[in-house]
Design a protein around this motif. Structure first.
Motif, PDB file in Angstrom:
ATOM      1  N   PRO A 118       1.586  -1.012   0.060  1.00  0.00           N
ATOM      2  CA  PRO A 118      -0.286  -0.312  -0.331  1.00  0.00           C
ATOM      3  C   PRO A 118       0.546   1.441  -0.117  1.00  0.00           C
ATOM      4  CG  PRO A 118       0.316  -0.736   2.419  1.00  0.00           C
ATOM      5  CD  PRO A 118       0.941  -2.461   0.927  1.00  0.00           C
ATOM      6  N   GLU A 119       0.067   2.483  -0.389  1.00  0.00           N
ATOM      7  CA  GLU A 119       1.220   3.891  -0.465  1.00  0.00           C
ATOM      8  C   GLU A 119       1.296   3.984   0.291  1.00  0.00           C
ATOM      9  OE1 GLU A 119      -1.137   6.722  -2.661  1.00  0.00           O
ATOM     10  OE2 GLU A 119      -1.098   5.358  -4.798  1.00  0.00           O
ATOM     11  N   ASP A 120       0.233   3.624   1.780  1.00  0.00           N
ATOM     12  CA  ASP A 120       0.763   4.487   3.127  1.00  0.00           C
ATOM     13  C   ASP A 120       1.514   3.488   3.951  1.00  0.00           C
ATOM     14  OD1 ASP A 120      -1.105   2.490   3.483  1.00  0.00           O
ATOM     15  OD2 ASP A 120      -1.982   3.405   4.866  1.00  0.00           O
ATOM     16  N   VAL A 121       2.431   2.413   4.061  1.00  0.00           N
ATOM     17  CA  VAL A 121       2.834   1.878   4.338  1.00  0.00           C
ATOM     18  C   VAL A 121       4.716   2.163   4.832  1.00  0.00           C
ATOM     19  CG1 VAL A 121       4.360   0.307   2.403  1.00  0.00           C
ATOM     20  CG2 VAL A 121       4.173  -0.610   4.324  1.00  0.00           C
ATOM     21  N   PRO A 126      10.838   2.742  -2.502  1.00  0.00           N
ATOM     22  CA  PRO A 126      10.630   3.243  -3.588  1.00  0.00           C
ATOM     23  C   PRO A 126       9.829   4.786  -3.870  1.00  0.00           C
ATOM     24  CG  PRO A 126      11.681   1.182  -4.580  1.00  0.00           C
ATOM     25  CD  PRO A 126      10.877   1.081  -3.860  1.00  0.00           C
ATOM     26  N   SER A 127      10.136   5.715  -3.437  1.00  0.00           N
ATOM     27  CA  SER A 127       8.506   6.587  -3.927  1.00  0.00           C
ATOM     28  C   SER A 127       8.900   7.439  -5.393  1.00  0.00           C
ATOM     29  CB  SER A 127       8.858   7.525  -2.145  1.00  0.00           C
ATOM     30  OG  SER A 127       8.975   7.218  -1.387  1.00  0.00           O
ATOM     31  N   ASP A 128       7.425   7.773  -6.042  1.00  0.00           N
ATOM     32  CA  ASP A 128       7.111   8.330  -6.791  1.00  0.00           C
ATOM     33  C   ASP A 128       8.224   9.918  -6.608  1.00  0.00           C
ATOM     34  OD1 ASP A 128       6.217  10.444  -9.021  1.00  0.00           O
ATOM     35  OD2 ASP A 128       6.135   9.066 -10.001  1.00  0.00           O
ATOM     36  N   GLN A 129       9.353  10.261  -7.631  1.00  0.00           N
ATOM     37  CA  GLN A 129      10.046  11.440  -7.659  1.00  0.00           C
ATOM     38  C   GLN A 129       9.243  13.070  -8.017  1.00  0.00           C
ATOM     39  OE1 GLN A 129      13.075  11.877 -11.365  1.00  0.00           O
ATOM     40  NE2 GLN A 129      14.326  10.153  -9.492  1.00  0.00           N
ATOM     41  N   LYS A 130       8.195  12.838  -8.398  1.00  0.00           N
ATOM     42  CA  LYS A 130       7.250  13.987  -8.598  1.00  0.00           C
ATOM     43  C   LYS A 130       6.552  14.115  -7.831  1.00  0.00           C
ATOM     44  CE  LYS A 130       7.394  13.980 -13.551  1.00  0.00           C
ATOM     45  NZ  LYS A 130       6.556  13.727 -15.076  1.00  0.00           N
ATOM     46  N   THR A 131       5.472  12.854  -7.391  1.00  0.00           N
ATOM     47  CA  THR A 131       4.447  13.284  -5.728  1.00  0.00           C
ATOM     48  C   THR A 131       5.268  13.304  -5.274  1.00  0.00           C
ATOM     49  OG1 THR A 131       4.270  10.917  -6.333  1.00  0.00           O
ATOM     50  CG2 THR A 131       2.861  12.400  -7.914  1.00  0.00           C
ATOM     51  N   GLY A 132       5.476  12.120  -4.373  1.00  0.00           N
ATOM     52  CA  GLY A 132       6.629  11.847  -3.204  1.00  0.00           C
ATOM     53  C   GLY A 132       5.514  10.457  -3.081  1.00  0.00           C
ATOM     54  N   ARG A 133       4.852   9.540  -2.970  1.00  0.00           N
ATOM     55  CA  ARG A 133       4.137   8.690  -2.834  1.00  0.00           C
ATOM     56  C   ARG A 133       4.639   7.724  -3.047  1.00  0.00           C
ATOM     57  NH1 ARG A 133      -1.766  10.028  -5.852  1.00  0.00           N
ATOM     58  NH2 ARG A 133      -1.666   7.447  -5.773  1.00  0.00           N
ATOM     59  N   ARG A 134       4.923   6.663  -2.194  1.00  0.00           N
ATOM     60  CA  ARG A 134       5.316   5.189  -2.474  1.00  0.00           C
ATOM     61  C   ARG A 134       4.539   5.039  -3.758  1.00  0.00           C
ATOM     62  NH1 ARG A 134       9.629   5.571   1.074  1.00  0.00           N
ATOM     63  NH2 ARG A 134       8.615   5.614   2.980  1.00  0.00           N
ATOM     64  N   ARG A 135       5.291   3.610  -4.249  1.00  0.00           N
ATOM     65  CA  ARG A 135       5.439   3.384  -5.853  1.00  0.00           C
ATOM     66  C   ARG A 135       4.793   1.750  -6.000  1.00  0.00           C
ATOM     67  NH1 ARG A 135      10.331   3.834  -9.483  1.00  0.00           N
ATOM     68  NH2 ARG A 135       8.788   3.054 -11.047  1.00  0.00           N
ATOM     69  N   GLY A 136       4.231   1.859  -4.232  1.00  0.00           N
ATOM     70  CA  GLY A 136       4.019  -0.428  -4.235  1.00  0.00           C
ATOM     71  C   GLY A 136       5.098  -0.906  -4.111  1.00  0.00           C
ATOM     72  N   PHE A 137       6.265  -1.693  -4.263  1.00  0.00           N
ATOM     73  CA  PHE A 137       7.000  -2.557  -4.667  1.00  0.00           C
ATOM     74  C   PHE A 137       8.103  -1.970  -3.537  1.00  0.00           C
ATOM     75  CE2 PHE A 137       8.275   0.159  -8.350  1.00  0.00           C
ATOM     76  CZ  PHE A 137       9.367  -0.166  -7.834  1.00  0.00           C
ATOM     77  N   GLY A 138       9.167  -3.015  -3.288  1.00  0.00           N
ATOM     78  CA  GLY A 138       9.826  -2.209  -2.443  1.00  0.00           C
ATOM     79  C   GLY A 138      11.292  -3.706  -2.503  1.00  0.00           C
TER      80      GLY A 138
END
Length: 142
Positions: free
Chosen positions: A13-16, A37-49
């Protein structure tokens, strides 16, 4: 050999947070690193790690034990990074044998003129094409 003990974790999940993931994997052994990893533009998590365990054995055990595990209500996907393959025995023997179904093409032929490289590709004759089409039609009528 740390990459040999690295696990891919998908469907997060994005909030993990890294601590949430670390706590799940600590039950299987020592956790060296957690990377989300986070998205560079939005700063939200990308759903994997990625989780790097203390040893390859810990990583294999985690991959087996945590199949179907959930983090924050989502079932995670776990893939263990494969071990690097050993180098080929004879350098250049199978290099350049990509595609077209031709195996064992020598490295030197990869640098040959295009017509010589493609010599082994057989173009069907008109009679062979007609026979093939007739066979396909016969199977379709059965």
């Amino acid at each position: 050999a740390k990459e040999a003990a690295t696990l891919y974790i998908g469907n997060l999940p994005e909030d993990v947070e890294e601590d949430d993931v670390r706590s799940v994997f600590l039950a299987c052994g020592a956790v060296d690193e957690v990377s989300l990893p986070s998205d560079q533009k939005t700063g939200r998590r990308r759903g994997f790690g990625f989780v790097t365990m203390g040893s390859r054995q810990d990583a294999e055990e985690a991959a087996k034990l945590l199949v179907g595990a959930e983090i924050s209500g989502r079932r995670i996907r776990i893939d263990l990074k494969s071990l690097p393959s050993p180098p080929p025995a004879a350098a250049g023997v199978h290099a350049g044998a990509k595609g077209k179904g031709k195996k064992g093409l020598a490295l030197a032929s990869a640098y040959a003129p295009p017509l010589l490289r493609r010599k082994w590709i057989k173009t069907p004759t008109d009679a062979e094409r007609r026979a093939h089409v007739a066979g396909v039609r016969a199977k379709a009528l059965e």
